[in-house]
Design a protein around this motif. Structure first.
Motif: not given
Lengths: 257, 247
Positions: A94-96, A121-123, A128-131, A134-137
């Motif tokens: 959402y924040y993205r 994009g996020e390539s 790309i660090l947006q991936n 999951r760690y932060f979750m």
């Protein structure tokens, strides 16, 4: 395939034919994010100089309190905490959406031309660090438990015992809002069962499907919980600081503080 | 009867907007007014349409800058006398007037894999539980109006990405295949490495404009991105693979 897919027509059209106030939403949400970022930075930086704990209350920006003796006085314990919620929210889907629109203008609004000439994009690095969302979750789930522990402890005054104050209610609401925001996380929703193709094959899968349905309810209001929880973290911190520094008085059942 | 003040794109890339005044009645939609314009003042106006019921996806256009179906846009939403700008979809090559060449989408469709259905037990038929296909059925509502593709800034503002990025309509198609409960060759690796998923920055315009109300971003694109995270980035899965060698 078609490098010329965008015809000369589009370039000629200019930026947009939209007549509505499409700029209001990115302006407000971008302004809101900036305001919170500013407040939380100031709150953490001035941490050691403006008390953030009083009685059974501890600001959520410092929960759990890590303050070993060797930590220099000037170093705010908030820095040991803030990376986790900051990382979780920064990589949140959402924040993205919000800051890509408000700050990157990519795009500023739907069907409004963006200023950048190229787009990847996020390539590529750094996006790309947006991936790592999951760690932060995973980390955020731990912090949710810690905030609930803090909320429960806010009903227990050392030396006096059980009681209740406005601060206890505020801290409980804060933990609840953050829990709702976390439960609506797209990554958590996927992790619990979204990655399955068949829900019906085993009782465990059917149970996971039930959890997925519950998380989906929170997910559908992810924006609402994102803003509610973010604003309430700030308000909770502000309330506890005002009480701790004697600016306002907390109404409670205890005799001391 | 009220009069619509239309500004309609005419011609090809070298064309221009033309102004028209057209009377319209209660309950009419933009496509009705375009048909009246065609019948009374602009007999050579090119417009693609078919069902007039929001189900064929043919009459997509940009109305006052919003990509939407002409047949589902009621005239009541406009102020009387307001200028209504009607343009073709801007992401695609213009043929003439309101008609664009959307054939690029049919090339993209060829890149989406098929479901490899499991074989049923001897004497049995293939069975799917309702709870397994609820999620996928949402994707079946797509009418291929290509409005989501039109509004997507990844290709709208950057046509050089057209080859690398299949776009929101085909992410819906891909999600339908990738989440199919009877697929015997799940598409996890294909999703992890292909289709240009990484170009989507989840600004949700596709979801906002979808006339069928499909939650394209939340239910198709983000779950696909998360499947990619499962394969490539999830720390617990990495540990699991290192310890147990599981795929």
């Amino acid at each position: 395939m078609v490098a010329d897919a965008m015809s000369a027509l589009q370039r000629r059209y200019g930026k947009t034919h939209r007549k509505d106030r499409w700029w209001v939403e990115p302006l407000l949400s971008g302004g809101g994010l900036a305001a919170f970022l500013l407040y939380s930075t100031v709150a953490v930086v001035v941490g050691p100089n403006w008390s953030y704990e009083v009685g059974p209350y501890l600001s959520p920006m410092f929960e759990p309190l890590i303050r070993p003796d060797w930590l220099p006085r000037w170093f705010s314990p908030g820095f040991l905490i803030l990376w986790a919620p900051a990382g979780f929210r920064t990589t949140c889907y959402y924040y993205r959406r919000t800051y890509y629109r408000s700050y990157f203008l990519s795009p500023p609004a739907c069907a409004v031309a963006e200023p950048a000439a190229t787009y990847s994009g996020e390539s590529k690095f750094p996006l790309i660090l947006q991936n790592v969302h999951r760690y932060f979750m995973y980390v955020a789930l731990v912090f949710n438990v810690l905030l609930w522990v803090g909320a429960v402890k806010s009903y227990w005054m050392p030396g006096e015992g059980l009681g209740i104050g406005v601060g206890s209610i505020v801290m409980t609401l804060n933990a609840f809002f953050l829990m709702m925001y976390s439960l609506g996380c797209h990554s958590l929703r996927h992790w619990v069962a979204g990655g399955l193709n068949s829900f019906s094959r085993t009782p465990i899968r059917r149970l996971r499907r039930k959890a997925w349905e519950i998380f989906t309810i929170a997910n559908e209001k992810h924006r609402m919980w994102a803003w509610t929880s973010m604003i309430f973290v700030g308000l909770t911190d502000l309330y506890i600081r005002l009480v701790a520094n004697g600016v306002i008085t907390d109404i409670h059942t205890w005799k001391s503080f | 009867m009220p009069t619509a003040n239309l500004k309609v794109w005419r011609g090809d890339d070298s064309g221009d907007y033309q102004n028209y005044q057209v009377e319209y009645g209660h309950g009419e939609v933009v496509l009705d007014v375009i048909h009246k314009l065609q019948a009374t003042q602009a007999g050579d106006l090119a417009v693609r349409w078919n069902c007039k019921a929001g189900k064929c996806g043919s009459c997509s256009a940009e109305i006052n800058g919003h990509p939407r179906l002409q047949c589902m846009t009621r005239m009541e939403i406009f102020e009387e006398g307001e200028e209504i700008v009607i343009a073709p979809l801007k992401t695609y090559k213009l043929i003439r007037d309101l008609v664009t060449d959307v054939s690029v989408n049919f090339e993209k469709a060829k890149t989406i894999p098929f479901v490899d259905l499991e074989k049923p037990a001897p004497g049995d038929v293939r069975r799917m539980a309702q709870m397994d296909i609820d999620r996928v059925q949402e994707f079946h509502k797509c009418i291929e109006c290509f409005i989501c593709m039109d509004v997507c800034h990844v290709i709208r503002d950057h046509p050089d990405n057209m080859d690398k990025f299949v776009g929101p309509r085909y992410f819906v198609q891909l999600a339908m295949v990738a989440m199919h409960p009877l697929d015997q060759h799940p598409k996890r690796e294909m999703v992890a490495y292909g289709f240009g998923l990484e170009y989507c920055n989840i600004t949700k315009c596709c979801t906002e404009v979808c006339p069928e109300g499909i939650h394209i971003t939340d239910n198709a694109i983000i779950p696909l991105k998360e499947r990619r995270v499962d394969e490539l980035y999830d720390p617990l899965r990495m540990i699991g693979r290192a310890l147990f060698g599981k795929k």
